[in-house]
Design a protein around this motif. Structure first.
Motif, PDB file in Angstrom:
ATOM      1  N   LEU A   1      34.538  41.904  35.453  1.00 11.77           N
ATOM      2  CA  LEU A   1      34.317  43.167  36.164  1.00 11.77           C
ATOM      3  C   LEU A   1      35.102  44.317  35.545  1.00 11.77           C
ATOM      4  O   LEU A   1      34.582  45.425  35.380  1.00 11.77           O
ATOM      5  CB  LEU A   1      34.705  42.995  37.636  1.00 11.77           C
ATOM      6  CG  LEU A   1      34.668  44.253  38.498  1.00 11.77           C
ATOM      7  CD1 LEU A   1      33.266  44.849  38.530  1.00 11.77           C
ATOM      8  CD2 LEU A   1      35.146  43.945  39.912  1.00 11.77           C
ATOM      9  N   GLU A   2      36.339  44.065  35.183  1.00  9.73           N
ATOM     10  CA  GLU A   2      37.188  45.151  34.693  1.00  9.73           C
ATOM     11  C   GLU A   2      36.633  45.765  33.403  1.00  9.73           C
ATOM     12  O   GLU A   2      36.510  46.982  33.281  1.00  9.73           O
ATOM     13  CB  GLU A   2      38.608  44.639  34.463  1.00  9.73           C
ATOM     14  CG  GLU A   2      39.580  45.734  34.033  1.00  9.73           C
ATOM     15  CD  GLU A   2      40.999  45.213  33.875  1.00  9.73           C
ATOM     16  OE1 GLU A   2      41.854  45.983  33.404  1.00  9.73           O
ATOM     17  OE2 GLU A   2      41.242  44.033  34.216  1.00  9.73           O
ATOM     18  N   THR A   3      36.275  44.911  32.427  1.00  5.18           N
ATOM     19  CA  THR A   3      35.744  45.425  31.166  1.00  5.18           C
ATOM     20  C   THR A   3      34.373  46.054  31.379  1.00  5.18           C
ATOM     21  O   THR A   3      34.063  47.115  30.814  1.00  5.18           O
ATOM     22  CB  THR A   3      35.649  44.305  30.119  1.00  5.18           C
ATOM     23  OG1 THR A   3      36.917  43.650  30.016  1.00  5.18           O
ATOM     24  CG2 THR A   3      35.261  44.863  28.762  1.00  5.18           C
ATOM     25  N   ALA A   4      33.559  45.411  32.198  1.00  8.87           N
ATOM     26  CA  ALA A   4      32.229  45.954  32.485  1.00  8.87           C
ATOM     27  C   ALA A   4      32.341  47.333  33.117  1.00  8.87           C
ATOM     28  O   ALA A   4      31.602  48.265  32.754  1.00  8.87           O
ATOM     29  CB  ALA A   4      31.469  45.012  33.420  1.00  8.87           C
ATOM     30  N   ARG A   5      33.275  47.471  34.032  1.00  6.39           N
ATOM     31  CA  ARG A   5      33.443  48.761  34.694  1.00  6.39           C
ATOM     32  C   ARG A   5      33.801  49.850  33.685  1.00  6.39           C
ATOM     33  O   ARG A   5      33.313  50.984  33.772  1.00  6.39           O
ATOM     34  CB  ARG A   5      34.517  48.649  35.778  1.00  6.39           C
ATOM     35  CG  ARG A   5      34.757  49.929  36.533  1.00  6.39           C
ATOM     36  CD  ARG A   5      35.647  49.709  37.734  1.00  6.39           C
ATOM     37  NE  ARG A   5      35.951  50.965  38.396  1.00  6.39           N
ATOM     38  CZ  ARG A   5      36.502  51.078  39.597  1.00  6.39           C
ATOM     39  NH1 ARG A   5      36.813  49.985  40.277  1.00  6.39           N
ATOM     40  NH2 ARG A   5      36.756  52.252  40.127  1.00  6.39           N
ATOM     41  N   GLY A   6      34.632  49.503  32.716  1.00  4.05           N
ATOM     42  CA  GLY A   6      35.003  50.484  31.691  1.00  4.05           C
ATOM     43  C   GLY A   6      33.800  50.943  30.881  1.00  4.05           C
ATOM     44  O   GLY A   6      33.633  52.140  30.599  1.00  4.05           O
TER      45      GLY A   6
END
Length: 461
Positions: free
Chosen positions: A113-118
């Motif tokens: 989620l964190e990388t995707a959100r970026g």
């Protein structure tokens, strides 16, 4: 649409078959754009292996479109790791579409989620409406409502009516009526049927039946079954049975069991037993006890089918229908089956709440259910909410002065003040959202028990 379905990259002219020799020479000489176009030519022919070869050559020469196409190729035919690698190469140059695809893979395939959100944020800031919407939903799920609104607004301003609809619900849940109306009107103008329907409910809750009907008609024009149901109810309230039947049957045809039952009732009023049997039968088969009971009555009264009537009475009684149990007991007694008859007559299910709520209360109940059911939430049950709101309305109707309604209810009912206060608090939240969080299903179960106890103590069950 993906490259293998014939999508053309806007910045690069589509190759023609006659260009192949020229493109081949240029590509072999190191022209990355020619290699990209040659890859597209092979893709159009269905030669994906050759397409991949030339796109790899073009991508190594810095062609972003080829890197993006390779991401698509590997996502469909290759490995996730290679797809991610090629998307990263394209997205790193600022390609918004590649960033969206990359973020989607990372989120849905890796759970990162964190990388995707970026990456979604990179794409959204580059103008991707799709990325802005995904970000808004991610922020909602994380409880970051301020950020969610900002991303929803960005997508809505770019024409995303689903985001405008979501903004309307966020405003409704926060108690901001003006913003609720603004966003649902905005989305309705864009053709969003759910927004027209929910705006109709909102106006109905605000005692504006003419305005509500206008928006229900807009939603129904887009085949919204809930709007058809509402229009059926409006026609029925005017005594226009034929119009009511038409609307209810439109809603019933979409599989709505309540509307199948209502279509059955209207058919009875119109003197059409076969039509009534059709709709009662469908609703009964779908598990509706009231329809099953009425189907049983119809089979006996209109068709002389005692066995069929008894079958549906039993189905309704087993589902908790009080009158069906009583009627079944009577039929069994007449047939000499006294053992089963006694069981039903001695301990029938308790009567259920069957009063029609005021339209504004029903609208508030449905809006609360829709608001709590968004984003995969647990939707509050509309019948339970209408029973809670309707009970309060019923038991307090004799009061002229509502200044100390809680004290009056405690005194008259003998219930503990905390139970009445909890019921009152939940009622206020349902009628005027924004002052407190939506109640949980467990809270609704609790106050529903209080409401039923109140009716019993007031002799209104």
């Amino acid at each position: 649409m993906s490259w293998w379905q014939g999508e053309a990259a806007p910045a690069v002219p589509a190759p023609r078959v006659g260009d192949e020799t020229e493109l081949l020479l240029a590509a072999q000489a190191g022209d990355a754009q020619a290699a990209h176009r040659l890859g597209r030519l092979h893709a159009q022919r269905g030669d994906r292996s050759a397409a991949r070869h030339w796109w790899e050559l073009a991508a190594s020469g810095g062609n972003v479109d080829s890197a993006y196409n390779l991401g698509l190729w590997h996502e469909k035919h290759g490995s996730l790791e290679e797809a991610v690698s090629w998307y990263e190469r394209a997205a790193g140059t600022g390609d918004a579409e590649a960033a969206v695809n990359l973020a989607t893979l990372l989120l849905e395939q890796r759970g990162d989620l964190e990388t995707a959100r970026g990456w979604f944020e990179c794409a959204a800031r580059a103008g991707s409406r799709q990325a802005a919407r995904r970000l808004a939903l991610i922020c909602e799920d994380a409880g970051e409502l301020h950020a969610a609104r900002e991303w929803h607004r960005r997508a809505a301003a770019d024409g995303d009516t689903a985001c405008a609809h979501d903004l309307g619900f966020l405003a409704y849940s926060a108690g901001d009526d003006e913003e609720t109306v603004w966003w649902w009107e905005f989305a309705t103008r864009g053709g969003h049927a759910d927004s027209a329907y929910h705006l109709g409910l909102f106006l109905q809750a605000g005692r504006d039946p003419e305005g509500a009907e206008t928006y229900f008609r807009l939603a129904a024009a887009s085949e919204h079954p809930g709007a058809a149901s509402q229009l059926g109810g409006i026609a029925l309230s005017r005594g226009d049975l034929r119009t009511a039947r038409g609307w209810y049957e439109r809603a019933a045809g979409a599989g709505r069991i309540d509307d199948q039952r209502m279509a059955g009732f209207v058919c009875v009023e119109l003197g059409d037993p076969p039509g009534a049997g059709h709709w009662f039968g469908r609703a009964a088969a779908g598990g509706d006890p009231e329809a099953a009971f009425n189907f049983g009555l119809l089979l006996i009264a209109e068709f002389g089918d005692l066995d069929g009537g008894r079958h549906w009475f039993r189905e309704a009684a087993l589902a908790g229908h009080h009158q069906a149990a009583v009627e079944l007991g009577g039929l069994l007694t007449a047939a000499g089956e006294t053992g089963e008859a006694r069981r039903w007559l001695a301990d029938p299910p308790p009567p259920s709440w069957d009063r029609m709520p005021e339209p504004e209360l029903a609208a508030r109940a449905e809006l609360a259910a829709a608001a709590t059911g968004r984003r995969g939430g647990v939707s509050l049950a509309v019948p339970a909410l209408t029973e809670v709101l309707g009970t309060w309305d019923l038991v307090t109707r004799p009061l002229h002065d509502h200044a100390d309604v809680i004290g009056w209810l405690v005194e008259r009912s003998g219930l503990h003040a905390s139970a009445i206060e909890h019921l009152a608090s939940v009622r206020v939240t349902l009628l005027r959202p924004g002052g407190a969080p939506w109640p949980s299903p467990a809270e609704i179960d609790h106050v529903l028990a209080t409401a039923r106890d109140l009716r019993r103590r007031f002799g209104l069950s």
